[in-house]
Design a protein around this motif. Structure first.
Motif, PDB file in Angstrom:
ATOM      1  N   LYS A  16       0.803  -1.215   0.000  1.00 48.41           N
ATOM      2  CA  LYS A  16       0.000   0.000   0.000  1.00 48.41           C
ATOM      3  C   LYS A  16       0.837   1.267   0.000  1.00 48.41           C
ATOM      4  O   LYS A  16       0.563   2.199  -0.783  1.00 48.41           O
ATOM      5  N   GLU A  17       1.834   1.317   0.863  1.00 49.67           N
ATOM      6  CA  GLU A  17       2.570   2.562   1.066  1.00 49.67           C
ATOM      7  C   GLU A  17       3.938   2.603   0.392  1.00 49.67           C
ATOM      8  O   GLU A  17       4.458   3.684   0.145  1.00 49.67           O
ATOM      9  N   SER A  62      -9.834   4.902  -3.648  1.00 50.02           N
ATOM     10  CA  SER A  62      -8.900   5.783  -2.945  1.00 50.02           C
ATOM     11  C   SER A  62      -9.086   7.206  -3.450  1.00 50.02           C
ATOM     12  O   SER A  62      -9.504   7.427  -4.587  1.00 50.02           O
ATOM     13  N   ARG A 105      -4.264  10.558  -3.008  1.00 50.10           N
ATOM     14  CA  ARG A 105      -3.541   9.430  -2.419  1.00 50.10           C
ATOM     15  C   ARG A 105      -3.085   8.463  -3.499  1.00 50.10           C
ATOM     16  O   ARG A 105      -2.001   7.883  -3.418  1.00 50.10           O
ATOM     17  N   THR A 106      -3.924   8.266  -4.504  1.00 45.29           N
ATOM     18  CA  THR A 106      -3.536   7.399  -5.615  1.00 45.29           C
ATOM     19  C   THR A 106      -2.318   7.971  -6.333  1.00 45.29           C
ATOM     20  O   THR A 106      -1.388   7.239  -6.689  1.00 45.29           O
ATOM     21  N   ARG A 126       0.788   7.495  -4.053  1.00 44.79           N
ATOM     22  CA  ARG A 126       1.243   6.103  -3.966  1.00 44.79           C
ATOM     23  C   ARG A 126       1.652   5.546  -5.320  1.00 44.79           C
ATOM     24  O   ARG A 126       2.423   4.589  -5.396  1.00 44.79           O
ATOM     25  N   ASP A 171      -3.685   2.350  -6.987  1.00 40.70           N
ATOM     26  CA  ASP A 171      -4.864   2.234  -6.133  1.00 40.70           C
ATOM     27  C   ASP A 171      -4.819   0.848  -5.490  1.00 40.70           C
ATOM     28  O   ASP A 171      -5.134  -0.156  -6.139  1.00 40.70           O
ATOM     29  N   ALA A 210      -6.558  -0.974  -3.213  1.00 41.71           N
ATOM     30  CA  ALA A 210      -7.744  -1.825  -3.125  1.00 41.71           C
ATOM     31  C   ALA A 210      -8.134  -2.379  -4.488  1.00 41.71           C
ATOM     32  O   ALA A 210      -8.486  -3.560  -4.617  1.00 41.71           O
ATOM     33  N   ASP A 240      -7.754  12.251   6.091  1.00 41.52           N
ATOM     34  CA  ASP A 240      -7.074  11.002   6.395  1.00 41.52           C
ATOM     35  C   ASP A 240      -7.680  10.426   7.677  1.00 41.52           C
ATOM     36  O   ASP A 240      -7.804  11.120   8.686  1.00 41.52           O
ATOM     37  N   ASP A 280     -12.092  -4.223   0.234  1.00 45.68           N
ATOM     38  CA  ASP A 280     -11.069  -3.265   0.640  1.00 45.68           C
ATOM     39  C   ASP A 280      -9.908  -4.052   1.219  1.00 45.68           C
ATOM     40  O   ASP A 280     -10.006  -5.279   1.397  1.00 45.68           O
ATOM     41  N   THR A 335     -16.007   3.108   6.537  1.00 47.24           N
ATOM     42  CA  THR A 335     -15.875   3.236   5.087  1.00 47.24           C
ATOM     43  C   THR A 335     -16.696   2.181   4.362  1.00 47.24           C
ATOM     44  O   THR A 335     -17.350   2.472   3.356  1.00 47.24           O
TER      45      THR A 335
END
Length: 255
Positions: free
Chosen positions: A73-74, A117, A121-122, A125, A128, A130, A162, A198, A206
């Protein structure tokens, strides 16, 4: 070719296991086993937000699983979508009805609807998470005879903060009304068994908002599935038995 790919990926990815740090392997056998879905089951945060559908997770969000999720993810370790997709597919299959296997699936198959997302953020990163994991899960499900596909029905219609440092109530307020089902996506998913997906669940805010937006768009949500969830959110099997038993007794009484 396998060795060539391993050497090439080592130039752009960590050469140690993303889960435990074992050298010279992207994900070691033990960490793959943790993501294999053997412990997939129902999860429910406490308190659960209104409108949250039944949620199943493929693994416990701790230790190696947490590290693999974060690396994908990160830190942009994109090949990790494969083992994460395995866990997500197991969560889908553990839903009541088995995720809609080939014999039970409706004509439209199973539609995995990823939680979107935020665009910023997309961009940050470079992907995406998810949606990428959902694509891997759908491929795995098709390999098991489940006619699954990813349908990006949802989109954000306003900016949200966030959620990392927000409590359960703040998260619900933060995402309330933030998602909408696009008309084209609704048409594409019509007739399918809808499963919201997710990578993680914490408070469930969410996923509840995603389910609300889909229902508002005229779609029926069969459930939700995530890669991983906190250990204390898993519903013990004996509790499920009691719940089902109580439900059956209640129905007989009403009859």
């Amino acid at each position: 070719m396998r060795e060539w790919w391993r050497e090439l990926s080592g130039l752009v990815l960590p050469v140690d296991c993303a889960g435990c740090g074992l050298s010279r392997v992207l994900v070691c056998p033990d960490c793959l086993e943790a993501l294999g879905g053997a412990g997939a089951g129902r999860v429910r945060p406490s308190p659960a937000p209104p409108g949250l559908p039944g949620v199943h997770a493929g693994a416990v969000y701790a230790d190696a699983v947490r590290e693999v999720v974060l690396a994908h993810k990160e830190r942009g370790a994109l090949p990790l979508a494969g083992p994460l997709g395995t866990a997500l597919a197991a969560a889908v299959l553990s839903l009541p009805g088995g995720g809609g296997g080939a014999a039970a699936a409706p004509a439209g198959g199973v539609a995995l609807v990823p939680v979107p997302s935020a665009r910023h953020r997309t961009r940050a990163r470079g992907h995406d998470p998810a949606r990428r994991i959902a694509l891997a899960a759908s491929a795995g499900l098709r390999g098991k005879g489940v006619p699954a596909r990813v349908v990006p029905v949802l989109r954000l219609r306003r900016r949200v903060a966030d959620q990392a440092d927000l409590g359960a109530r703040e998260r619900r307020e933060n995402v309330a009304g933030a998602l909408v089902a696009g008309p084209a996506g609704v048409r594409s998913a019509a007739g399918a068994r809808i499963v919201v997906v997710d990578d993680l669940i914490t408070t469930g805010a969410t996923l509840a908002e995603a389910a609300r937006a889909l229902r508002a768009g005229g779609l029926r949500v069969a459930g939700a599935a995530v890669v991983a969830a906190p250990a204390d959110s898993f519903v013990p099997a004996e509790s499920l038995v009691r719940i089902r038993s109580t439900t059956r007794v209640g129905r007989k009484t009403c009859e």
